[in-house]
Design an enzyme around this catalytic site. Structure first.
Site, mmCIF file in Angstrom:
data_model
loop_
_atom_site.group_PDB
_atom_site.id
_atom_site.type_symbol
_atom_site.label_atom_id
_atom_site.label_comp_id
_atom_site.label_asym_id
_atom_site.label_seq_id
_atom_site.Cartn_x
_atom_site.Cartn_y
_atom_site.Cartn_z
ATOM 1 N N ASP A 192 46.076 -44.537 13.388
ATOM 2 C CA ASP A 192 47.334 -43.897 12.200
ATOM 3 C C ASP A 192 47.876 -42.826 12.429
ATOM 4 O O ASP A 192 46.760 -42.058 12.374
ATOM 5 C CB ASP A 192 47.412 -44.693 10.838
ATOM 6 N N GLU A 223 29.755 -45.733 24.533
ATOM 7 C CA GLU A 223 28.515 -46.222 24.353
ATOM 8 C C GLU A 223 28.626 -47.667 23.618
ATOM 9 O O GLU A 223 27.587 -48.177 24.337
ATOM 10 C CB GLU A 223 27.942 -45.632 22.942
#
Ligand code: GLC
Length: 504
Positions: A192, A223
């Site tokens: 956002d 990852e």
């Protein structure tokens, strides 16, 4: 699905409060969403993006987050959220959630601690005096005074205090939050107000330091593998915009130029070209967005004399020819779905819902409305709970009274009414999403030189998309017709209509 599924995905945006209510309190929730997963599977989307589902006082529809590791009790529980993620995955649907790093809620533990103990105020922007004369994006001053005399900054509502990203603790907190949800299986985040995080005394938009944050977030996402970071970046400057999409930053960002573009051939061609020129050199896939929970619904917008969208000038109440708007919204949907990259569908778009412009003032909840002194009607009109079935409100949304009233005329627009109508908007979306999964999505496009008032291009698969933006019918190019947004007469394409063809 591949690790790069997001490059060509069709992503359905769920505004949870208004999607489906499972417990009869008039507010959409996870139980309602879970019960409608088969509908979403059948629609043919690849992923869901959910607006914030965190505990929140709802001063800004959940964008005032009180706890980044929980679920709003009106929506359900963390256990239900985990089940929902599993169930969506079982159906082959990815789950993207919203993260709100620019600001928090005055009800968050950190802000309450800051109020009680001035020594922990540097997680936010506290000061003895307002440091500038900024106005909040929702109207009114961006600084609010607390009882002991200090002031804090909020770019949005006063209930949304801005974080201080100069404080390493804030970085640590959000890295932990990302991991918290990645561990629970979410496939990505919609970020956002992604360009607003850092502040100087005189500026808050797009400061250079923000890129360091997204580089770090990208490492974390990588990852886990196959996860996506999507930026809400409203920046007209393409060079600045593209910096967010460098290979070690965000994966994609919403295309607000396309969303705001008028229904006009030259403007659409210009925006499509601009989008491709911005994205191609950095290898980031474009996104194509027609609507979301902040903007006027396309059926209403495209029926107006002025078909642009602007936050400041929402043209609320300007006359709209809804039949024309509906026809254009269908044509726009096929255009957006044919373009190379990923596409977004905001809930209700597939039902052809119009903006609800006659909500009584007393039910309006958007802070934009109150903070503009009622001059800006705000965004409630595109957030009205969905009509699922039946002849009268609440149209199968749930058993309770919906938190915003639905128009009586929506009995024609329920998912149930549209399911059996082959010419419905719902069936257009279903057919288009199915074909899109096979023939469109990620890749490249080539413009065709065609009739003057026609937008026409081919895709790698050989599919040709033609949209007639002129006032007269035009002949269709050669090929076998796969789908059209409206009825075709004798091989000609009527105005405001899109057709998809493949070589015969
Ligand atoms: C974003 C959201 C909007 C929200 C604002 C503040 O623009 O899309 O709904 O009000 O940020 O969080």
């Amino acid at each position: 699905m591949s690790q790069t599924w997001w490059r060509g995905a069709a992503i359905y945006q769920v505004y949870l409060r208004s999607f489906a209510d499972g417990n009869g309190d008039g507010i959409g929730d996870l139980a309602g969403l879970r019960s409608r997963l088969p509908y979403l599977k059948d629609l043919g989307i690849d992923a869901l993006w959910l607006n914030p589902w965190y505990p929140s006082p709802m001063a800004d529809g959940g964008y005032d987050v009180a706890d980044y590791r929980g679920i709003e009790p009106d929506f359900g529980t963390l256990t239900e959220a985990e089940r929902f993620i599993e169930e969506a995955h079982d159906l082959g649907i990815k789950v993207i959630i919203d993260v709100v790093p620019n600001h928090s809620s005055t009800e968050s533990a950190w802000f309450k601690q800051a109020l009680a103990d001035p020594s922990v105020r540097d997680r936010f922007w506290f000061s003895d005096e307002p440091l500038n004369d900024w106005q909040s994006i929702f109207g009114g001053p961006a600084w609010t005074q607390v009882p002991d005399g200090q002031w804090y900054l909020h770019l949005f509502a006063p209930e949304q205090p801005d974080f201080n990203w100069a404080n390493p603790e804030v970085h640590q907190e959000f890295e932990d939050v990302l991991r918290f949800w990645f561990e629970r299986g979410v496939d990505g985040f919609r970020i956002d107000s992604a360009a607003l995080l850092f502040k100087s005394d005189t500026a808050y938009e797009d400061l250079d330091e923000v890129h360091g944050v997204y580089r770090r977030w990208r490492e974390i996402a990588d990852e886990y593998g196959g996860r996506v970071l999507i930026g809400e970046v409203w920046l007209p400057d393409q060079e600045r915009f593209a910096r967010y999409l460098r290979p070690d930053e965000l994966h994609t960002a919403f295309n607000f130029d396309f969303l705001s573009c008028p229904w006009d051939l030259d403007e659409l061609r210009r925006v499509i070209d601009l989008t491709l020129t911005t994205h191609t050199p950095i290898g980031a896939p474009p996104t194509w967005v027609l609507s979301n929970h902040d903007v006027t619904r396309p059926v209403t917008r495209y029926g107006r004399a002025d078909t642009t969208f602007e936050h400041g000038g929402r043209l609320h109440g300007a006359p709209s020819d809804l039949e024309l708007g509906y026809r254009r919204a269908r044509a726009a949907a096929l255009l957006a779905m044919a373009l190379p990259g990923s596409v977004y569908v905001y809930q209700g778009e597939e039902l052809g819902l119009p903006e609800v412009e006659d909500l009584p003032d007393e039910v309006r909840q958007d802070p934009m409305y109150a903070r503009s002194g009622g001059t800006n009607p705000g965004r409630d009109g595109c957030r009205v709970p969905l009509p699922w079935s039946g002849e009268e409100p609440p149209f199968g949304f749930g058993t309770g009274t919906p938190w915003l009233p639905q128009p009586d005329s929506w009995h024609k627009l329920t998912a149930e009414a549209q399911r059996t109508d082959l010419g419905s908007m719902l069936n257009l979306y279903r057919s288009a999403l199915r074909l899109r999964a096979e023939l469109l999505g990620d890749g490249t496009m080539t413009w065709l030189s065609a009739e003057d008032r026609v937008l026409a291009f081919t895709r790698d698969s050989g599919l040709t998309c033609v949209t007639n933006l002129g006032p007269d019918p035009v002949p269709l190019p050669a090929g076998r017709l796969l789908l059209a947004s409206g009825p075709l007469e004798d091989g000609v394409l009527p105005p405001d209509t899109t057709a998809w063809l493949v070589p015969s």
